[in-house]
Design an enzyme around this catalytic site. Structure first.
Site, PDB file in Angstrom:
ATOM      1  N   ASP A 161      39.115  93.073 188.026  1.00  0.00           N
ATOM      2  CA  ASP A 161      38.186  92.308 188.869  1.00  0.00           C
ATOM      3  C   ASP A 161      36.872  93.074 189.044  1.00  0.00           C
ATOM      4  O   ASP A 161      35.797  92.476 189.032  1.00  0.00           O
ATOM      5  CB  ASP A 161      38.830  92.034 190.232  1.00  0.00           C
ATOM      6  CG  ASP A 161      40.197  91.412 190.088  1.00  0.00           C
ATOM      7  OD1 ASP A 161      40.290  90.334 189.498  1.00  0.00           O
ATOM      8  OD2 ASP A 161      41.186  92.023 190.533  1.00  0.00           O
ATOM      9  N   HIS A 189      44.590  91.251 194.680  1.00  0.00           N
ATOM     10  CA  HIS A 189      44.242  90.802 193.324  1.00  0.00           C
ATOM     11  C   HIS A 189      44.681  89.345 193.215  1.00  0.00           C
ATOM     12  O   HIS A 189      45.768  89.028 192.743  1.00  0.00           O
ATOM     13  CB  HIS A 189      44.940  91.657 192.265  1.00  0.00           C
ATOM     14  CG  HIS A 189      44.865  91.030 190.900  1.00  0.00           C
ATOM     15  ND1 HIS A 189      43.684  90.918 190.203  1.00  0.00           N
ATOM     16  CD2 HIS A 189      45.801  90.442 190.130  1.00  0.00           C
ATOM     17  CE1 HIS A 189      43.902  90.295 189.068  1.00  0.00           C
ATOM     18  NE2 HIS A 189      45.181  89.991 188.992  1.00  0.00           N
TER      19      HIS A 189
HETATM   20  P1  NAX Z   1      53.806  88.863 179.149  1.00  0.00           P
HETATM   21  O1  NAX Z   1      54.636  87.745 179.664  1.00  0.00           O
HETATM   22  O2  NAX Z   1      53.175  88.775 177.806  1.00  0.00           O
HETATM   23  O3  NAX Z   1      54.702  90.190 179.150  1.00  0.00           O
HETATM   24  C1  NAX Z   1      55.481  90.554 180.229  1.00  0.00           C
HETATM   25  C2  NAX Z   1      56.638  91.365 179.666  1.00  0.00           C
HETATM   26  O4  NAX Z   1      57.382  91.846 180.779  1.00  0.00           O
HETATM   27  C3  NAX Z   1      57.592  90.541 178.811  1.00  0.00           C
HETATM   28  O5  NAX Z   1      57.735  91.168 177.550  1.00  0.00           O
HETATM   29  C4  NAX Z   1      58.894  90.567 179.604  1.00  0.00           C
HETATM   30  O6  NAX Z   1      60.036  90.617 178.774  1.00  0.00           O
HETATM   31  C5  NAX Z   1      58.725  91.849 180.401  1.00  0.00           C
HETATM   32  N1  NAX Z   1      59.572  91.937 181.590  1.00  0.00           N
HETATM   33  C6  NAX Z   1      59.950  90.939 182.437  1.00  0.00           C
HETATM   34  N2  NAX Z   1      60.779  91.423 183.365  1.00  0.00           N
HETATM   35  C7  NAX Z   1      60.908  92.741 183.123  1.00  0.00           C
HETATM   36  C8  NAX Z   1      61.657  93.783 183.731  1.00  0.00           C
HETATM   37  N3  NAX Z   1      62.448  93.541 184.800  1.00  0.00           N
HETATM   38  N4  NAX Z   1      61.563  95.026 183.233  1.00  0.00           N
HETATM   39  C9  NAX Z   1      60.791  95.275 182.156  1.00  0.00           C
HETATM   40  N5  NAX Z   1      60.089  94.325 181.518  1.00  0.00           N
HETATM   41  C10 NAX Z   1      60.137  93.070 182.001  1.00  0.00           C
HETATM   42  O7  NAX Z   1      52.738  89.167 180.276  1.00  0.00           O
HETATM   43  P2  NAX Z   1      51.370  89.992 180.180  1.00  0.00           P
HETATM   44  O8  NAX Z   1      50.289  89.091 179.749  1.00  0.00           O
HETATM   45  O9  NAX Z   1      51.607  91.243 179.411  1.00  0.00           O
HETATM   46  O10 NAX Z   1      51.118  90.297 181.711  1.00  0.00           O
HETATM   47  C11 NAX Z   1      51.962  91.155 182.437  1.00  0.00           C
HETATM   48  C12 NAX Z   1      51.694  91.055 183.922  1.00  0.00           C
HETATM   49  O11 NAX Z   1      50.364  91.469 184.204  1.00  0.00           O
HETATM   50  C13 NAX Z   1      51.794  89.624 184.475  1.00  0.00           C
HETATM   51  O12 NAX Z   1      52.495  89.683 185.715  1.00  0.00           O
HETATM   52  C14 NAX Z   1      50.360  89.250 184.723  1.00  0.00           C
HETATM   53  O13 NAX Z   1      50.244  88.278 185.741  1.00  0.00           O
HETATM   54  C15 NAX Z   1      49.796  90.579 185.147  1.00  0.00           C
HETATM   55  N6  NAX Z   1      48.342  90.713 185.113  1.00  0.00           N
HETATM   56  C16 NAX Z   1      47.779  91.448 186.082  1.00  0.00           C
HETATM   57  C17 NAX Z   1      46.426  91.682 186.122  1.00  0.00           C
HETATM   58  C18 NAX Z   1      45.822  92.493 187.210  1.00  0.00           C
HETATM   59  O14 NAX Z   1      44.588  92.577 187.228  1.00  0.00           O
HETATM   60  N7  NAX Z   1      46.553  93.094 188.122  1.00  0.00           N
HETATM   61  C19 NAX Z   1      45.515  91.100 185.097  1.00  0.00           C
HETATM   62  C20 NAX Z   1      46.234  90.704 183.852  1.00  0.00           C
HETATM   63  C21 NAX Z   1      47.574  90.084 184.061  1.00  0.00           C
HETATM   64  O15 NAX Z   1      47.401  88.745 184.426  1.00  0.00           O
END
Ligand code: NAX
Length: 329
Positions: A161, A189
């Site tokens: 952000d 966020h």
């Molecule tokens: P993806 O859905 O591509 O990848 C998430 C991965 O996490 C998947 O491979 C899944 O298998 C794995 N996962 C789920 N549960 C798990 C667990 N208990 N232990 C280990 N791995 C697990 O998501 P992606 O685009 O990589 O985003 C990841 C996270 O970042 C999401 O929650 C998203 O909302 C968040 N974000 C946060 C941002 C921020 O500024 N704080 C910005 C970017 C993003 O939106």
């Protein structure tokens, strides 16, 4: 001086979109510097282990000189064993029909055991950085199950952000983004965050003086930053990943290197009541680092407009905390 023994960095959700961008930057030395060997500990859930093996093969095929080892696992204990950094990226995304409170609870089921496993297995200098959404409250949950780890080791990501806000200010002022400094994101966020243009500077001057357009600053600027994530999903058909990974790198760099004069880093940290924020919330604040320790910037003032915005994001974070009360340790 960087140590020559490898630092263990855990990344959860390592087979996900952000992981696919982040891991290569960590392994190339961009996270902890060009002299610091790294062991990557990649934590995923069982169904994603095959995909993770593919990522591991690609990491191998980069032949990164600094990458001293890779541990790919779905076992929490192995995942956090000896880790000095835990980058908690994995979480369950919001699905159609899911209420925010449901999302909070589903993720509580992830971040509670991860907090416990970090406390039990990580290195004594562990620092935890939460990216998976809702990141402030996920961090709060993990932290509440790892009380023995000091408050100042916990962070959630508001840097994306900050970067989004900085580029909007730069474009509007017609200057390079490197001229923009001291941009802090206050609160959650989420779409209630307050990107503080009032204390930002452009070429060393107050941003509202350079961009003499309060209507734009209070209106379109804020909504552009707040809604940027949604716009990217709309355009790309997938959420921001490379820019999110970049923000993780920027965040960690901002913690481990001294903050430049006149600047700050946006990080969500555990509140100790600064600026009237409720104690214990993981709250986005302007932070300065000495390179070793981080502290909240003091003496910032806000207009009534900004105070109202900060009150709204505070209220949202308090309601998130209330929604997960039964998940807190
Ligand atoms: P993806 O859905 O591509 O990848 C998430 C991965 O996490 C998947 O491979 C899944 O298998 C794995 N996962 C789920 N549960 C798990 C667990 N208990 N232990 C280990 N791995 C697990 O998501 P992606 O685009 O990589 O985003 C990841 C996270 O970042 C999401 O929650 C998203 O909302 C968040 N974000 C946060 C941002 C921020 O500024 N704080 C910005 C970017 C993003 O939106």
């Amino acid at each position: 001086m960087a140590s020559t023994s490898p630092v263990h960095v855990t990344v959860t959700g390592a087979a996900g979109q952000i992981g696919y961008s982040l891991l290569f930057r960590i392994a190339s030395g961009q996270l902890l510097g060009p002299d610091q060997p790294i062991v990557l500990r990649l934590l995923e859930i069982e169904p994603a282990m095959q995909a993770l093996q593919g990522v591991v093969m690609e990491l191998d095929d980069c032949a990164f000189p600094l990458l001293a080892g890779i541990e790919a696992t779905s076992d929490l204990k192995v995942g956090f064993d000896g880790a000095s950094w835990a980058l908690l990226v994995g979480s369950v995304p919001r699905k159609a029909g899911m209420e925010r409170n449901d999302l909070l609870k589903v993720n509580g089921g992830i971040f509670r055991p991860q907090g416990e496993a970090i406390a039990a297995n990580a290195a004594s200098d562990i620092r935890v950085f939460v990216v998976g959404n809702p990141c402030n409250t996920n961090c709060l949950i993990a932290r509440s199950h790892a009380r023995e780890i000091p408050d100042d080791r916990w962070f959630a990501m508001t840097r994306l952000d900050q970067n989004r806000a900085a580029i909007q200010l730069a474009k509007r002022a017609g200057v390079p983004v490197s001229d923009v400094a001291n941009v802090a994101i206050w609160g959650n966020h989420s779409s209630t965050q307050f990107p503080d243009f009032e204390n930002a500077t452009i070429g060393g001057r107050p941003a509202p003086e350079v961009i003499d357009d309060q209507a734009w600053l209070q209106g379109e600027f804020i909504t552009t930053v707040q809604q940027r994530g949604a716009k990217i999903i709309e355009a790309r058909g997938a959420s921001s990943a490379a820019s999110a990974a970049n923000a993780v790198v920027d965040s960690v760099r901002s913690i481990v290197t001294p903050t430049a004069p006149g600047d700050c880093a946006s990080l969500a940290v555990i509140s100790h009541g600064e600026y009237g924020t409720p104690e214990g919330l993981v709250f986005g604040l302007p932070i300065r680092s000495t390179g070793g320790t981080c502290h909240v910037v003091e003496g910032i003032t806000h207009s009534d407009f900004a105070q109202q915005k900060i009150a709204a994001t505070t209220e949202e974070l308090e309601s998130e905390r209330a929604a997960v009360a039964d998940l807190l340790g």
